[in-house]
Design a protein around this motif. Sequence first.
Motif, mmCIF file in Angstrom:
data_model
loop_
_atom_site.group_PDB
_atom_site.id
_atom_site.type_symbol
_atom_site.label_atom_id
_atom_site.label_comp_id
_atom_site.label_asym_id
_atom_site.label_seq_id
_atom_site.Cartn_x
_atom_site.Cartn_y
_atom_site.Cartn_z
ATOM 1 N N HIS A 151 0.852 -1.188 0.000
ATOM 2 C CA HIS A 151 0.000 0.000 0.000
ATOM 3 C C HIS A 151 0.883 1.231 0.000
ATOM 4 O O HIS A 151 1.869 1.291 0.739
ATOM 5 C CB HIS A 151 -0.893 0.009 1.249
ATOM 6 C CG HIS A 151 -1.610 1.314 1.425
ATOM 7 N ND1 HIS A 151 -1.129 2.329 2.212
ATOM 8 C CD2 HIS A 151 -2.759 1.768 0.866
ATOM 9 C CE1 HIS A 151 -1.962 3.370 2.138
ATOM 10 N NE2 HIS A 151 -2.956 3.047 1.340
ATOM 11 N N PHE A 152 0.553 2.213 -0.846
ATOM 12 C CA PHE A 152 1.268 3.499 -0.855
ATOM 13 C C PHE A 152 0.281 4.597 -0.524
ATOM 14 O O PHE A 152 -0.823 4.628 -1.082
ATOM 15 C CB PHE A 152 1.839 3.812 -2.250
ATOM 16 C CG PHE A 152 2.939 2.893 -2.681
ATOM 17 C CD1 PHE A 152 4.263 3.196 -2.416
ATOM 18 C CD2 PHE A 152 2.642 1.710 -3.360
ATOM 19 C CE1 PHE A 152 5.286 2.347 -2.829
ATOM 20 C CE2 PHE A 152 3.645 0.859 -3.775
ATOM 21 C CZ PHE A 152 4.978 1.175 -3.502
ATOM 22 N N ASN A 153 0.702 5.488 0.360
ATOM 23 C CA ASN A 153 -0.066 6.689 0.575
ATOM 24 C C ASN A 153 0.381 7.682 -0.499
ATOM 25 O O ASN A 153 1.543 8.044 -0.548
ATOM 26 C CB ASN A 153 0.268 7.199 1.987
ATOM 27 C CG ASN A 153 -0.752 8.186 2.430
ATOM 28 O OD1 ASN A 153 -0.779 9.295 1.924
ATOM 29 N ND2 ASN A 153 -1.595 7.770 3.346
ATOM 30 N N VAL A 154 -0.561 8.086 -1.369
ATOM 31 C CA VAL A 154 -0.155 8.904 -2.518
ATOM 32 C C VAL A 154 -0.817 10.283 -2.462
ATOM 33 O O VAL A 154 -1.885 10.438 -1.864
ATOM 34 C CB VAL A 154 -0.532 8.213 -3.857
ATOM 35 C CG1 VAL A 154 0.341 7.011 -4.098
ATOM 36 C CG2 VAL A 154 -2.007 7.843 -3.910
ATOM 37 N N PRO A 155 -0.207 11.281 -3.107
ATOM 38 C CA PRO A 155 -0.846 12.604 -3.128
ATOM 39 C C PRO A 155 -2.106 12.573 -3.993
ATOM 40 O O PRO A 155 -2.202 11.750 -4.923
ATOM 41 C CB PRO A 155 0.227 13.501 -3.768
ATOM 42 C CG PRO A 155 1.127 12.585 -4.504
ATOM 43 C CD PRO A 155 1.088 11.268 -3.801
ATOM 44 N N GLU A 156 -3.041 13.460 -3.703
ATOM 45 C CA GLU A 156 -4.277 13.457 -4.491
ATOM 46 C C GLU A 156 -4.119 14.313 -5.747
ATOM 47 O O GLU A 156 -4.642 15.419 -5.822
ATOM 48 C CB GLU A 156 -5.442 13.929 -3.639
ATOM 49 C CG GLU A 156 -6.502 12.830 -3.569
ATOM 50 C CD GLU A 156 -7.662 13.165 -2.684
ATOM 51 O OE1 GLU A 156 -8.699 13.539 -3.245
ATOM 52 O OE2 GLU A 156 -7.521 13.048 -1.459
ATOM 53 N N ILE A 157 -3.354 13.789 -6.705
ATOM 54 C CA ILE A 157 -3.225 14.484 -7.986
ATOM 55 C C ILE A 157 -4.035 13.684 -9.003
ATOM 56 O O ILE A 157 -4.714 12.727 -8.628
ATOM 57 C CB ILE A 157 -1.740 14.616 -8.406
ATOM 58 C CG1 ILE A 157 -1.070 13.237 -8.381
ATOM 59 C CG2 ILE A 157 -1.003 15.580 -7.511
ATOM 60 C CD1 ILE A 157 0.277 13.214 -9.036
ATOM 61 N N ALA A 158 -3.974 14.068 -10.292
ATOM 62 C CA ALA A 158 -4.789 13.381 -11.307
ATOM 63 C C ALA A 158 -4.613 11.858 -11.182
ATOM 64 O O ALA A 158 -3.484 11.358 -11.187
ATOM 65 C CB ALA A 158 -4.384 13.866 -12.690
ATOM 66 N N GLU A 159 -5.746 11.156 -11.088
ATOM 67 C CA GLU A 159 -5.691 9.709 -10.846
ATOM 68 C C GLU A 159 -4.960 8.971 -11.975
ATOM 69 O O GLU A 159 -4.271 7.974 -11.729
ATOM 70 C CB GLU A 159 -7.099 9.146 -10.671
ATOM 71 C CG GLU A 159 -7.074 7.743 -10.114
ATOM 72 C CD GLU A 159 -8.449 7.163 -9.900
ATOM 73 O OE1 GLU A 159 -8.973 7.301 -8.782
ATOM 74 O OE2 GLU A 159 -8.995 6.570 -10.852
ATOM 75 N N ASP A 160 -5.107 9.491 -13.212
ATOM 76 C CA ASP A 160 -4.428 8.851 -14.343
ATOM 77 C C ASP A 160 -2.916 8.783 -14.114
ATOM 78 O O ASP A 160 -2.276 7.797 -14.464
ATOM 79 C CB ASP A 160 -4.701 9.634 -15.637
ATOM 80 C CG ASP A 160 -5.880 9.047 -16.397
ATOM 81 O OD1 ASP A 160 -6.643 8.270 -15.784
ATOM 82 O OD2 ASP A 160 -6.036 9.372 -17.586
ATOM 83 N N ILE A 161 -2.358 9.827 -13.520
ATOM 84 C CA ILE A 161 -0.904 9.865 -13.297
ATOM 85 C C ILE A 161 -0.513 8.817 -12.255
ATOM 86 O O ILE A 161 0.405 8.024 -12.458
ATOM 87 C CB ILE A 161 -0.453 11.284 -12.844
ATOM 88 C CG1 ILE A 161 -0.716 12.262 -13.980
ATOM 89 C CG2 ILE A 161 1.024 11.294 -12.426
ATOM 90 C CD1 ILE A 161 -0.389 13.698 -13.643
ATOM 91 N N ILE A 162 -1.240 8.793 -11.136
ATOM 92 C CA ILE A 162 -0.934 7.807 -10.094
ATOM 93 C C ILE A 162 -1.111 6.397 -10.648
ATOM 94 O O ILE A 162 -0.295 5.506 -10.415
ATOM 95 C CB ILE A 162 -1.872 8.016 -8.861
ATOM 96 C CG1 ILE A 162 -1.657 9.406 -8.252
ATOM 97 C CG2 ILE A 162 -1.678 6.921 -7.830
ATOM 98 C CD1 ILE A 162 -0.343 9.590 -7.525
ATOM 99 N N TRP A 163 -2.168 6.211 -11.405
ATOM 100 C CA TRP A 163 -2.440 4.872 -11.955
ATOM 101 C C TRP A 163 -1.286 4.400 -12.840
ATOM 102 O O TRP A 163 -0.810 3.264 -12.726
ATOM 103 C CB TRP A 163 -3.762 4.890 -12.746
ATOM 104 C CG TRP A 163 -4.118 3.526 -13.229
ATOM 105 C CD1 TRP A 163 -3.742 2.938 -14.392
ATOM 106 C CD2 TRP A 163 -4.879 2.540 -12.507
ATOM 107 N NE1 TRP A 163 -4.227 1.649 -14.461
ATOM 108 C CE2 TRP A 163 -4.923 1.391 -13.326
ATOM 109 C CE3 TRP A 163 -5.524 2.526 -11.275
ATOM 110 C CZ2 TRP A 163 -5.593 0.233 -12.930
ATOM 111 C CZ3 TRP A 163 -6.190 1.373 -10.889
ATOM 112 C CH2 TRP A 163 -6.212 0.237 -11.708
#
Length: 469
Positions: free
Chosen positions: A317-329
Amino acid sequence: MGKETYGISSSGRKRLGELLKEVIEDVKPSKSEIDAAKYAINTIMGRLKIKSPKDVEILLAGSVARGTQIKGNSDIDIFLLFPRNIKESDIERKGLEIGKGIVKKGGNESYIVKYAEHPYTRIRWKDYGISIDIVPAYKIETAKERGTAVDRTQLHNEFVNSKLTVRQRDDVRILKAFLKAHSIYGAEAKIEGFSGYLCELLVCHYGSFLDVITGMANIRLPVVVDVVKPKGGEKDNAAAVKRFGKNFVVIDPTDSDRNVAANVSDESLFRLVLISRELLKSHDKKSFYAKGHAEVNSESMLNVIKDMLQSNLYALHFNVPEIAEDIIWQQLKKARIRLQQSLGENGFQPIICMQNVDGNDAVMGFFIENVHAATRKVVGPSLMMGNAVDKFMKAHSGAMLMYIDCDRICAIEKARYSNPEKLIRAFLASRNSLPSNLKANKASMYVNKLPERHAKLLYLAYVTRFQIY
Ligand code: CTP
């Protein structure tokens, strides 16, 4: 390839026609939903007219403007069309200023700034459960004048509104519901499926929902759909396949340089093929409704799968910043594929790999057979590459065995990691193995047991992939 065709008899067409009449009743927004949307549109457009400069055109766009939205999804897109001579950074700034400026704060209304190619304002109207996106773009007449990706939307509006009949708009709604029920509606990275505009173009090209699914059931790739030139010759089609580098191409009638189906993955396309064949056979109304999984205990469901596969579940599990979901994905996918490859190379080939993202949570999971690795196979270069082979043999001079496998030099070495857990820890610790928004110090590893919130995301990813009908 066999010549099997998935057709539909006239009695089958009648039965499916009856079924679709029932489906459209369920998927078309109710009168009260449409009235609420109309009220929100009139109110917001009124406020925008007051706040916007005279040379900015205000346009209702997207599926609500085209009458192709489905029930519970009356989210509204309103475009602020700026003259072409204004700088991009200025339309971005002004767009946000106007968008935020019309929100009546407190109680019912709130806004967030969302990020696509440019930021835009999303207004949430709590009383009506409606979201309204205020998107800045350039006013254009043709795609050639386009400055930003969203500029095309105004042209799509014109095209769809001039081409689709009322009946076809209902067929678009049915197609969207059908795709949604099978998790292939949407062009975003998480889905890699069919966008709303693509659904509109498919119905326009094939004629009706039934014709779309009959076409898909009998697909022979490559397919090139050009609604402006429906009978393009083989030469044109081959050129389009080459130009777009895909064998499923739907040319944007407002911009011949764009493949509207560019984001459709093979997996999504063939899922549509399979479910279309099934619907033509089964005439099952359930095909249009997603199965609910919200109530299950996901951790125990994952345990059942783990036992069935006689494997262990390794999750990160990674805690990720809330930026555009496409980028995180995309970043999660990149890291997952790297880790997956490394697991395979070290004797822990995963049976199933999954990933999911929701807000600040990004998870990946691997079901891996319960193995203890003593050795690993290292595949070297082709024997055609003299120097590289010399180097490989020198570097692996301490290997247990060295041999030739087809054209490649290979070595068998002592395993670096005796179990996947050690490898995953080393992966997290190694520099450059993680893309920028996934941080090792914000990662947690779980083996077999994991918090329900993360289990839910992984189980959803599993179900999406492994339940076809
Ligand atoms: N659009 C596009 N390609 C995409 C996504 C969006 O061309 N991959 C354009 C289309 O003109 C689309 C508009 O942006 O109609 C708004 O997109 P969106 O709100 O995502 O979808 P809708 O078409 O409005 O469909 P729905 O809201 O019913 O899902």
